[in-house]
Design a protein around this motif. Structure first.
Motif, PDB file in Angstrom:
ATOM      1  N   TYR A   5      -2.041  -3.227  -4.506  1.00 21.21           N
ATOM      2  CA  TYR A   5      -1.318  -2.653  -5.527  1.00 21.21           C
ATOM      3  C   TYR A   5      -0.249  -2.150  -4.841  1.00 21.21           C
ATOM      4  O   TYR A   5      -0.483  -0.975  -4.116  1.00 21.21           O
ATOM      5  CB  TYR A   5      -2.011  -1.926  -6.610  1.00 21.21           C
ATOM      6  CG  TYR A   5      -3.027  -2.699  -7.031  1.00 21.21           C
ATOM      7  CD1 TYR A   5      -2.917  -3.765  -7.818  1.00 21.21           C
ATOM      8  CD2 TYR A   5      -4.365  -2.474  -7.072  1.00 21.21           C
ATOM      9  CE1 TYR A   5      -3.810  -4.686  -8.638  1.00 21.21           C
ATOM     10  CE2 TYR A   5      -5.522  -3.094  -7.670  1.00 21.21           C
ATOM     11  CZ  TYR A   5      -5.204  -4.167  -8.238  1.00 21.21           C
ATOM     12  OH  TYR A   5      -6.244  -4.912  -8.872  1.00 21.21           O
ATOM     13  N   VAL A   6       1.048  -2.290  -5.206  1.00 17.44           N
ATOM     14  CA  VAL A   6       2.188  -1.465  -4.822  1.00 17.44           C
ATOM     15  C   VAL A   6       2.907  -0.906  -6.064  1.00 17.44           C
ATOM     16  O   VAL A   6       3.198  -1.595  -6.773  1.00 17.44           O
ATOM     17  CB  VAL A   6       3.310  -2.088  -3.992  1.00 17.44           C
ATOM     18  CG1 VAL A   6       4.201  -1.317  -3.492  1.00 17.44           C
ATOM     19  CG2 VAL A   6       2.447  -2.825  -2.717  1.00 17.44           C
ATOM     20  N   PHE A   7       2.892   0.214  -6.139  1.00 19.54           N
ATOM     21  CA  PHE A   7       3.540   0.989  -7.230  1.00 19.54           C
ATOM     22  C   PHE A   7       4.035   2.524  -6.931  1.00 19.54           C
ATOM     23  O   PHE A   7       3.662   3.058  -5.878  1.00 19.54           O
ATOM     24  CB  PHE A   7       2.604   1.192  -8.632  1.00 19.54           C
ATOM     25  CG  PHE A   7       1.378   1.614  -8.403  1.00 19.54           C
ATOM     26  CD1 PHE A   7       1.339   3.228  -8.328  1.00 19.54           C
ATOM     27  CD2 PHE A   7       0.165   1.026  -7.735  1.00 19.54           C
ATOM     28  CE1 PHE A   7       0.043   3.771  -8.046  1.00 19.54           C
ATOM     29  CE2 PHE A   7      -1.187   1.647  -7.555  1.00 19.54           C
ATOM     30  CZ  PHE A   7      -1.130   2.831  -7.682  1.00 19.54           C
ATOM     31  N   GLU A   8       4.748   2.996  -7.761  1.00 21.63           N
ATOM     32  CA  GLU A   8       5.384   4.324  -7.529  1.00 21.63           C
ATOM     33  C   GLU A   8       4.451   5.223  -8.444  1.00 21.63           C
ATOM     34  O   GLU A   8       3.981   4.852  -9.527  1.00 21.63           O
ATOM     35  CB  GLU A   8       6.798   4.629  -8.046  1.00 21.63           C
ATOM     36  CG  GLU A   8       7.655   3.739  -6.997  1.00 21.63           C
ATOM     37  CD  GLU A   8       9.281   4.276  -7.238  1.00 21.63           C
ATOM     38  OE1 GLU A   8       9.519   5.165  -8.104  1.00 21.63           O
ATOM     39  OE2 GLU A   8       9.998   3.666  -6.886  1.00 21.63           O
ATOM     40  N   ALA A   9       4.024   6.490  -8.064  1.00 24.31           N
ATOM     41  CA  ALA A   9       3.165   7.291  -8.955  1.00 24.31           C
ATOM     42  C   ALA A   9       3.685   8.788  -8.701  1.00 24.31           C
ATOM     43  O   ALA A   9       4.549   9.139  -7.982  1.00 24.31           O
ATOM     44  CB  ALA A   9       1.733   6.872  -8.083  1.00 24.31           C
ATOM     45  N   LYS A  10       2.944   9.608  -9.500  1.00 25.94           N
ATOM     46  CA  LYS A  10       3.239  10.995  -9.761  1.00 25.94           C
ATOM     47  C   LYS A  10       2.337  11.620  -8.994  1.00 25.94           C
ATOM     48  O   LYS A  10       0.999  11.200  -9.172  1.00 25.94           O
ATOM     49  CB  LYS A  10       3.475  11.470 -10.952  1.00 25.94           C
ATOM     50  CG  LYS A  10       4.690  11.002 -11.647  1.00 25.94           C
ATOM     51  CD  LYS A  10       5.086  11.580 -13.144  1.00 25.94           C
ATOM     52  CE  LYS A  10       6.242  11.108 -13.697  1.00 25.94           C
ATOM     53  NZ  LYS A  10       6.462  11.595 -14.922  1.00 25.94           N
ATOM     54  N   ILE A  11       2.375  12.761  -8.265  1.00 22.32           N
ATOM     55  CA  ILE A  11       1.092  13.701  -7.803  1.00 22.32           C
ATOM     56  C   ILE A  11       1.132  14.652  -8.607  1.00 22.32           C
ATOM     57  O   ILE A  11       2.292  15.475  -9.121  1.00 22.32           O
ATOM     58  CB  ILE A  11       1.743  14.073  -6.312  1.00 22.32           C
ATOM     59  CG1 ILE A  11       1.814  12.919  -5.399  1.00 22.32           C
ATOM     60  CG2 ILE A  11       0.416  14.880  -5.621  1.00 22.32           C
ATOM     61  CD1 ILE A  11       2.075  13.277  -4.130  1.00 22.32           C
ATOM     62  N   ILE A  12       0.004  14.893  -9.354  1.00 28.15           N
ATOM     63  CA  ILE A  12      -0.333  15.893 -10.335  1.00 28.15           C
ATOM     64  C   ILE A  12      -1.083  17.010  -9.766  1.00 28.15           C
ATOM     65  O   ILE A  12      -2.458  16.538  -9.167  1.00 28.15           O
ATOM     66  CB  ILE A  12      -0.672  15.339 -11.591  1.00 28.15           C
ATOM     67  CG1 ILE A  12       0.444  14.319 -12.056  1.00 28.15           C
ATOM     68  CG2 ILE A  12      -1.220  16.369 -12.568  1.00 28.15           C
ATOM     69  CD1 ILE A  12       0.044  13.647 -13.294  1.00 28.15           C
ATOM     70  N   SER A  13      -0.832  18.464  -9.989  1.00 29.07           N
ATOM     71  CA  SER A  13      -2.132  19.396  -9.660  1.00 29.07           C
ATOM     72  C   SER A  13      -3.122  19.079 -10.730  1.00 29.07           C
ATOM     73  O   SER A  13      -3.167  19.102 -11.730  1.00 29.07           O
ATOM     74  CB  SER A  13      -1.270  20.664  -9.886  1.00 29.07           C
ATOM     75  OG  SER A  13      -2.175  21.800  -9.482  1.00 29.07           O
ATOM     76  N   TYR A  14      -4.371  19.241 -10.092  1.00 34.78           N
ATOM     77  CA  TYR A  14      -5.616  19.044 -10.766  1.00 34.78           C
ATOM     78  C   TYR A  14      -6.615  20.407 -10.513  1.00 34.78           C
ATOM     79  O   TYR A  14      -7.775  20.130 -10.308  1.00 34.78           O
ATOM     80  CB  TYR A  14      -6.274  17.945 -10.326  1.00 34.78           C
ATOM     81  CG  TYR A  14      -7.597  17.512 -11.051  1.00 34.78           C
ATOM     82  CD1 TYR A  14      -7.170  17.208 -12.400  1.00 34.78           C
ATOM     83  CD2 TYR A  14      -8.815  17.258 -10.857  1.00 34.78           C
ATOM     84  CE1 TYR A  14      -8.380  16.830 -13.280  1.00 34.78           C
ATOM     85  CE2 TYR A  14      -9.786  17.072 -11.262  1.00 34.78           C
ATOM     86  CZ  TYR A  14      -9.691  16.667 -12.672  1.00 34.78           C
ATOM     87  OH  TYR A  14     -10.732  16.404 -13.317  1.00 34.78           O
TER      88      TYR A  14
END
Length: 50
Positions: A5-14
């Motif tokens: 799967y190729v997609f753009e994503a966000k990195i979110i603090s958890y």
């Protein structure tokens, strides 16, 4: 067999130094069916050359 799967994503603090990669909605269902499996992630972070 491999599924890619190729997609753009966000990195979110958890929380305490933990981060999650948040995919767009159209990929969340596709990824949910692989819950619990080991996966390999390649992250490419492009930065502006300005």
């Amino acid at each position: 067999m491999s599924i890619v799967y190729v997609f753009e994503a966000k990195i979110i603090s958890y929380g305490r130094g933990r981060y999650i990669i948040y995919p767009p909605k159209q990929y969340q269902e596709k990824l949910r069916k692989h819950h619990g499996k080991k996966i390999k992630v390649i992250a490419i972070i492009e930065e502006d050359a300005s």
